[in-house]
Design a protein around this motif. Structure first.
Motif, PDB file in Angstrom:
ATOM      1  N   THR A  17     -15.185 -24.405  -4.313  1.00 45.03           N
ATOM      2  CA  THR A  17     -14.498 -23.217  -3.795  1.00 45.03           C
ATOM      3  C   THR A  17     -15.348 -22.525  -2.739  1.00 45.03           C
ATOM      4  OG1 THR A  17     -13.316 -22.916  -5.879  1.00 45.03           O
ATOM      5  CG2 THR A  17     -13.513 -20.971  -4.445  1.00 45.03           C
ATOM      6  N   VAL A  21     -14.956 -22.284   1.819  1.00 46.94           N
ATOM      7  CA  VAL A  21     -15.055 -21.093   2.671  1.00 46.94           C
ATOM      8  C   VAL A  21     -16.094 -21.319   3.768  1.00 46.94           C
ATOM      9  CG1 VAL A  21     -15.731 -18.655   2.727  1.00 46.94           C
ATOM     10  CG2 VAL A  21     -14.299 -19.513   0.866  1.00 46.94           C
ATOM     11  N   ASP A  24     -15.049 -23.696   6.691  1.00 49.85           N
ATOM     12  CA  ASP A  24     -13.869 -23.272   7.435  1.00 49.85           C
ATOM     13  C   ASP A  24     -14.239 -22.194   8.454  1.00 49.85           C
ATOM     14  OD1 ASP A  24     -11.419 -22.141   8.286  1.00 49.85           O
ATOM     15  OD2 ASP A  24     -10.507 -22.432   6.315  1.00 49.85           O
ATOM     16  N   GLY A  27     -13.186 -18.907   7.332  1.00 48.54           N
ATOM     17  CA  GLY A  27     -14.024 -18.435   6.234  1.00 48.54           C
ATOM     18  C   GLY A  27     -15.313 -17.822   6.747  1.00 48.54           C
ATOM     19  N   GLN A  28     -15.912 -18.441   7.757  1.00 49.84           N
ATOM     20  CA  GLN A  28     -17.144 -17.888   8.318  1.00 49.84           C
ATOM     21  C   GLN A  28     -16.892 -16.504   8.914  1.00 49.84           C
ATOM     22  OE1 GLN A  28     -19.692 -20.334  10.651  1.00 49.84           O
ATOM     23  NE2 GLN A  28     -19.600 -22.031   9.228  1.00 49.84           N
ATOM     24  N   ILE A  31     -16.492 -13.797   6.048  1.00 43.98           N
ATOM     25  CA  ILE A  31     -17.650 -13.370   5.261  1.00 43.98           C
ATOM     26  C   ILE A  31     -18.777 -12.798   6.101  1.00 43.98           C
ATOM     27  CG2 ILE A  31     -17.092 -14.992   3.407  1.00 43.98           C
ATOM     28  CD1 ILE A  31     -19.553 -16.676   4.417  1.00 43.98           C
ATOM     29  N   LEU A 147     -19.278 -13.091   0.529  1.00 41.51           N
ATOM     30  CA  LEU A 147     -18.864 -14.404   0.038  1.00 41.51           C
ATOM     31  C   LEU A 147     -18.503 -14.317  -1.442  1.00 41.51           C
ATOM     32  CD1 LEU A 147     -18.515 -17.495   0.294  1.00 41.51           C
ATOM     33  CD2 LEU A 147     -20.988 -17.690  -0.084  1.00 41.51           C
ATOM     34  N   THR A 150     -15.254 -12.586  -1.911  1.00 45.81           N
ATOM     35  CA  THR A 150     -14.158 -13.428  -1.424  1.00 45.81           C
ATOM     36  C   THR A 150     -13.757 -14.490  -2.436  1.00 45.81           C
ATOM     37  OG1 THR A 150     -14.831 -13.039   0.859  1.00 45.81           O
ATOM     38  CG2 THR A 150     -13.461 -14.980   0.458  1.00 45.81           C
ATOM     39  N   VAL A 151     -14.724 -15.213  -2.964  1.00 39.92           N
ATOM     40  CA  VAL A 151     -14.393 -16.343  -3.846  1.00 39.92           C
ATOM     41  C   VAL A 151     -14.164 -15.915  -5.284  1.00 39.92           C
ATOM     42  CG1 VAL A 151     -15.492 -18.058  -2.364  1.00 39.92           C
ATOM     43  CG2 VAL A 151     -16.802 -17.021  -4.232  1.00 39.92           C
TER      44      VAL A 151
END
Length: 154
Positions: A17, A21, A24, A27-28, A31, A147, A150-151
């Motif tokens: 997972t 992030v 991607d 994703g970068q 975060i 991060l 987010t996850v």
């Protein structure tokens, strides 16, 4: 003086997972704690040599009058669910050569995530300019916090 910094944090999510992030471009951007990463173009990385574009705004740091510009992220390490790292190609010549990366270690209750920033192999021109580190340890820690948020909420 050290030419590499790293910080770590336990995150309550599995490595796959977290890795999704980090690989991607969206994703970068999501975060980033610096405020420089604005948006992205391209697909998630799947191997060493893959690239994507990040649209930047250096005014967020207020340290260098670059304004808005693009960089190409070039993946230098890709070990799925274990490690990802990249260097950046942009407007500056010669290319700087600094590396950003993450290692992921499965642990009880989640994943130990290490974020690192390495400028030990930068081009001599940039070493002589004595401008590194550009990012602070605090920024790396803050990005790990974002991060985690987010996850862990996914």
């Amino acid at each position: 003086m050290t030419e590499r910094m790293q910080v770590e944090r336990m995150i309550a999510a599995d490595p796959s997972t977290i890795f999704a992030v980090l690989a991607d471009p969206k994703g970068q951007v999501a975060i980033d704690s610096s405020g420089m990463l604005q948006s992205s173009t391209g697909e998630p990385a799947a191997a060493v040599g893959d690239t994507f574009v990040i649209h930047m705004d250096r005014e967020a740091l207020n340290d260098c009058p670059l304004g808005k510009y693009d960089v190409t992220v070039s993946i230098t390490k890709f070990d799925k669910d274990r490690e990802i790292a990249w260097t950046i190609f942009g407007q500056l010549e010669p290319p700087i050569g600094h590396i950003y990366g993450y290692t992921l270690e499965p642990a009880d209750g989640g994943t130990l995530v290490t974020s690192y920033y390495d400028w030990s192999s930068i081009h001599p021109q940039w070493k002589e300019a004595n401008i590194f580190p550009i990012m602070s340890e605090l920024a790396l820690r803050a990005t790990l916090g974002i991060l985690a948020r987010t996850v862990e909420s996914a």
